[in-house]
Design a protein around this motif. Structure first.
Motif, PDB file in Angstrom:
ATOM      1  N   MET A   1       0.837  -1.188   0.000  1.00 56.94           N
ATOM      2  CA  MET A   1       0.000   0.000   0.000  1.00 56.94           C
ATOM      3  C   MET A   1       0.875   1.241   0.000  1.00 56.94           C
ATOM      4  N   ASP A   2       0.309   2.403  -0.372  1.00 56.32           N
ATOM      5  CA  ASP A   2       1.061   3.645  -0.373  1.00 56.32           C
ATOM      6  C   ASP A   2       1.415   4.036   1.052  1.00 56.32           C
ATOM      7  N   SER A   3       2.525   4.775   1.190  1.00 60.37           N
ATOM      8  CA  SER A   3       2.935   5.212   2.519  1.00 60.37           C
ATOM      9  C   SER A   3       1.893   6.150   3.113  1.00 60.37           C
ATOM     10  N   PRO A   4       1.487   5.928   4.365  1.00 60.33           N
ATOM     11  CA  PRO A   4       0.518   6.831   4.991  1.00 60.33           C
ATOM     12  C   PRO A   4       1.139   8.167   5.384  1.00 60.33           C
ATOM     13  N   PHE A   5       2.462   8.285   5.246  1.00 63.41           N
ATOM     14  CA  PHE A   5       3.140   9.501   5.687  1.00 63.41           C
ATOM     15  C   PHE A   5       3.663  10.344   4.525  1.00 63.41           C
ATOM     16  N   LEU A   6       3.278  10.008   3.306  1.00 61.88           N
ATOM     17  CA  LEU A   6       3.679  10.770   2.137  1.00 61.88           C
ATOM     18  C   LEU A   6       2.454  11.199   1.345  1.00 61.88           C
ATOM     19  N   ARG A   7       2.558  12.342   0.693  1.00 58.68           N
ATOM     20  CA  ARG A   7       1.490  12.845  -0.180  1.00 58.68           C
ATOM     21  C   ARG A   7       2.118  13.249  -1.521  1.00 58.68           C
ATOM     22  N   PRO A   8       2.610  12.288  -2.292  1.00 58.97           N
ATOM     23  CA  PRO A   8       3.353  12.628  -3.515  1.00 58.97           C
ATOM     24  C   PRO A   8       2.525  13.327  -4.578  1.00 58.97           C
ATOM     25  N   ASP A   9       1.209  13.218  -4.529  1.00 62.41           N
ATOM     26  CA  ASP A   9       0.361  13.838  -5.543  1.00 62.41           C
ATOM     27  C   ASP A   9      -0.171  15.208  -5.114  1.00 62.41           C
ATOM     28  N   SER A  10       0.168  15.646  -3.915  1.00 61.80           N
ATOM     29  CA  SER A  10      -0.365  16.922  -3.435  1.00 61.80           C
ATOM     30  C   SER A  10       0.385  18.099  -4.073  1.00 61.80           C
ATOM     31  N   PRO A  11      -0.359  19.093  -4.569  1.00 59.14           N
ATOM     32  CA  PRO A  11       0.280  20.296  -5.114  1.00 59.14           C
ATOM     33  C   PRO A  11       0.608  21.333  -4.043  1.00 59.14           C
ATOM     34  N   VAL A  12       0.220  21.063  -2.800  1.00 59.34           N
ATOM     35  CA  VAL A  12       0.427  22.024  -1.710  1.00 59.34           C
ATOM     36  C   VAL A  12       1.905  22.060  -1.338  1.00 59.34           C
ATOM     37  N   TYR A  13       2.478  23.241  -1.295  1.00 61.78           N
ATOM     38  CA  TYR A  13       3.916  23.377  -1.057  1.00 61.78           C
ATOM     39  C   TYR A  13       4.312  22.800   0.304  1.00 61.78           C
ATOM     40  N   ALA A  14       3.498  23.000   1.319  1.00 61.06           N
ATOM     41  CA  ALA A  14       3.815  22.462   2.645  1.00 61.06           C
ATOM     42  C   ALA A  14       3.871  20.941   2.622  1.00 61.06           C
ATOM     43  N   ASP A  15       3.018  20.300   1.811  1.00 62.72           N
ATOM     44  CA  ASP A  15       3.066  18.844   1.671  1.00 62.72           C
ATOM     45  C   ASP A  15       4.362  18.402   0.992  1.00 62.72           C
ATOM     46  N   VAL A  16       4.803  19.175   0.006  1.00 64.12           N
ATOM     47  CA  VAL A  16       6.064  18.848  -0.669  1.00 64.12           C
ATOM     48  C   VAL A  16       7.227  18.944   0.311  1.00 64.12           C
ATOM     49  N   LEU A  17       7.232  20.003   1.126  1.00 61.47           N
ATOM     50  CA  LEU A  17       8.278  20.156   2.135  1.00 61.47           C
ATOM     51  C   LEU A  17       8.250  18.998   3.135  1.00 61.47           C
ATOM     52  N   THR A  18       7.048  18.566   3.498  1.00 59.45           N
ATOM     53  CA  THR A  18       6.919  17.464   4.453  1.00 59.45           C
ATOM     54  C   THR A  18       7.393  16.152   3.847  1.00 59.45           C
ATOM     55  N   ASP A  19       7.028  15.888   2.596  1.00 54.65           N
ATOM     56  CA  ASP A  19       7.534  14.692   1.915  1.00 54.65           C
ATOM     57  C   ASP A  19       9.061  14.712   1.862  1.00 54.65           C
ATOM     58  N   ALA A  20       9.617  15.879   1.530  1.00 51.92           N
ATOM     59  CA  ALA A  20      11.077  16.002   1.470  1.00 51.92           C
ATOM     60  C   ALA A  20      11.697  15.711   2.822  1.00 51.92           C
ATOM     61  N   THR A  21      11.078  16.206   3.898  1.00 49.72           N
ATOM     62  CA  THR A  21      11.601  15.977   5.247  1.00 49.72           C
ATOM     63  C   THR A  21      11.552  14.498   5.614  1.00 49.72           C
ATOM     64  N   VAL A  22      10.455  13.823   5.274  1.00 48.05           N
ATOM     65  CA  VAL A  22      10.350  12.389   5.550  1.00 48.05           C
ATOM     66  C   VAL A  22      11.472  11.640   4.840  1.00 48.05           C
ATOM     67  N   HIS A  23      11.731  11.989   3.600  1.00 51.55           N
ATOM     68  CA  HIS A  23      12.786  11.310   2.843  1.00 51.55           C
ATOM     69  C   HIS A  23      14.169  11.625   3.414  1.00 51.55           C
ATOM     70  N   VAL A  24      14.410  12.890   3.761  1.00 54.14           N
ATOM     71  CA  VAL A  24      15.720  13.272   4.286  1.00 54.14           C
ATOM     72  C   VAL A  24      15.981  12.607   5.635  1.00 54.14           C
ATOM     73  N   LEU A  25      15.012  12.681   6.536  1.00 55.51           N
ATOM     74  CA  LEU A  25      15.190  12.064   7.850  1.00 55.51           C
ATOM     75  C   LEU A  25      15.294  10.550   7.731  1.00 55.51           C
ATOM     76  N   GLY A  26      14.540   9.961   6.822  1.00 46.71           N
ATOM     77  CA  GLY A  26      14.570   8.514   6.661  1.00 46.71           C
ATOM     78  C   GLY A  26      15.862   8.009   6.072  1.00 46.71           C
ATOM     79  N   ALA A  27      16.416   8.756   5.131  1.00 43.70           N
ATOM     80  CA  ALA A  27      17.620   8.305   4.433  1.00 43.70           C
ATOM     81  C   ALA A  27      18.906   8.790   5.086  1.00 43.70           C
ATOM     82  N   LYS A  28      18.863   9.984   5.717  1.00 43.15           N
ATOM     83  CA  LYS A  28      20.099  10.597   6.213  1.00 43.15           C
ATOM     84  C   LYS A  28      20.181  10.730   7.726  1.00 43.15           C
TER      85      LYS A  28
END
Length: 206
Positions: A1-28
Motif C-alpha cells: 500500500m502507499d505510505s501513509p506519511f507521504l502525499r506525492p500527488d499533493s500540489p500544496v507546497y507544505a506537503d512537498v516540504l513534508t515529503d522532502a523531510t520524511v525522505h531526508v530524515l529517513g535516508a540521512k
C-alpha cells in the motif's frame, strides 16, 4: 500500500516540504535535516526554499502537515489485526509505517532543539498532536472502562505504553514481533481498563 506519511500527488507546497523531510530524515538521519537537504531532494537550490520560508518556518509547516498524517494513520482501522475496541491506535506493521514513527521521533527532537533556541511553535504543534491522539484513544476506550469516560491517567499510560512498542518495532529492536506487540498491547489495555467487580457497565457489556 502507499505510505501513509507521504502525499506525492499533493500540489500544496507544505506537503512537498513534508515529503522532502520524511525522505531526508529517513535516508540521512536527524543531523542532516536542513533547508539544503530538503532543497536537494526537491531538486531546487536552497535559496528557492529560503526565499519562501526560514528554516524555523519550514520545520513548523512540516510539523503541522505531519500532525494530520500521523492522526490519520494512528486512527486507521487495521486489516491485519484486532478491532479498534481491542487496540485503539496503530502499531507500525510495514517499513513505511516504521519510517513514519522514526520521523515522528526525529521531529520531536528537532522541535525541542528549536524550543531551546527560543522558538516553541513546532513543539506546540506536536504537543497538540499528543493531546489529539489522547482524545482519540479516550473515545475508543469508552466501551472498555467502568465509566463512559476512561480515567485520564489510564489513557496516558496506554499511549505511553504504545509509544514504547512503536519505538521498539520501528527500530527493529530484538525480542518482539509486530503480532506479539499487538497482543501485548491488547492485553495491557484489557488489564488497565477492566471493569471493576459488580460494575453495572461491565455486566451490560458481558
Amino acid at each position: 500500500m502507499d505510505s501513509p506519511f507521504l502525499r506525492p500527488d499533493s500540489p500544496v507546497y507544505a506537503d512537498v516540504l513534508t515529503d522532502a523531510t520524511v525522505h531526508v530524515l529517513g535516508a540521512k538521519g536527524i543531523d542532516r535535516f536542513s533547508v539544503r537537504g530538503i532543497a536537494r531532494w526537491m531538486r531546487v537550490v536552497p535559496s528557492t526554499v529560503l526565499g519562501e520560508f526560514s528554516r524555523a518556518r519550514v520545520l513548523e509547516l512540516v510539523c503541522i502537515c505531519f500532525e494530520t498524517r500521523w492522526l490519520q494513520w494512528s486512527g486507521m482501522e487495521s486489516v491485519w489485526g484486532p478491532s479498534p475496541a481491542e487496540v485503539p491506535v496503530r502499531l507500525p506493521a510495514t517499513e513505511d509505517e516504521k519510517l513514519g514513527v522514526r520521523v515522528h521521533n526525529a521531529l520531536l527532537q528537532l522541535a525541542e532543539a528549536e524550543r531551546l533556541r527560543g522558538n516553541d511553535a513546532p513543539k506546540r504543534h506536536l504537543d497538540r498532536l499528543h493531546q489529539e491522539e489522547l482524545a482519540l484513544l479516550k473515545l475508543r476506550m469508552r466501551s472498555q472502562c467502568c465509566s463512559a469516560v476512561p480515567p485520564h491517567e489510564v489513557v496516558r499510560a496506554v499511549l505511553a505504553f504504545t509509544s514504547g512498542l512503536r519505538h521498539a518495532l520501528s527500530n527493529d529492536l530484538p525480542g518482539m514481533t509486530q503480532p506479539e506487540a499487538v497482543a501485548v498491547l491488547a492485553d495491557y489495555i484489557a488489564v488497565r481498563s477492566a471493569h471493576a467487580p459488580g460494575c453495572e457497565d461491565g455486566q451490560l457489556a458481558s
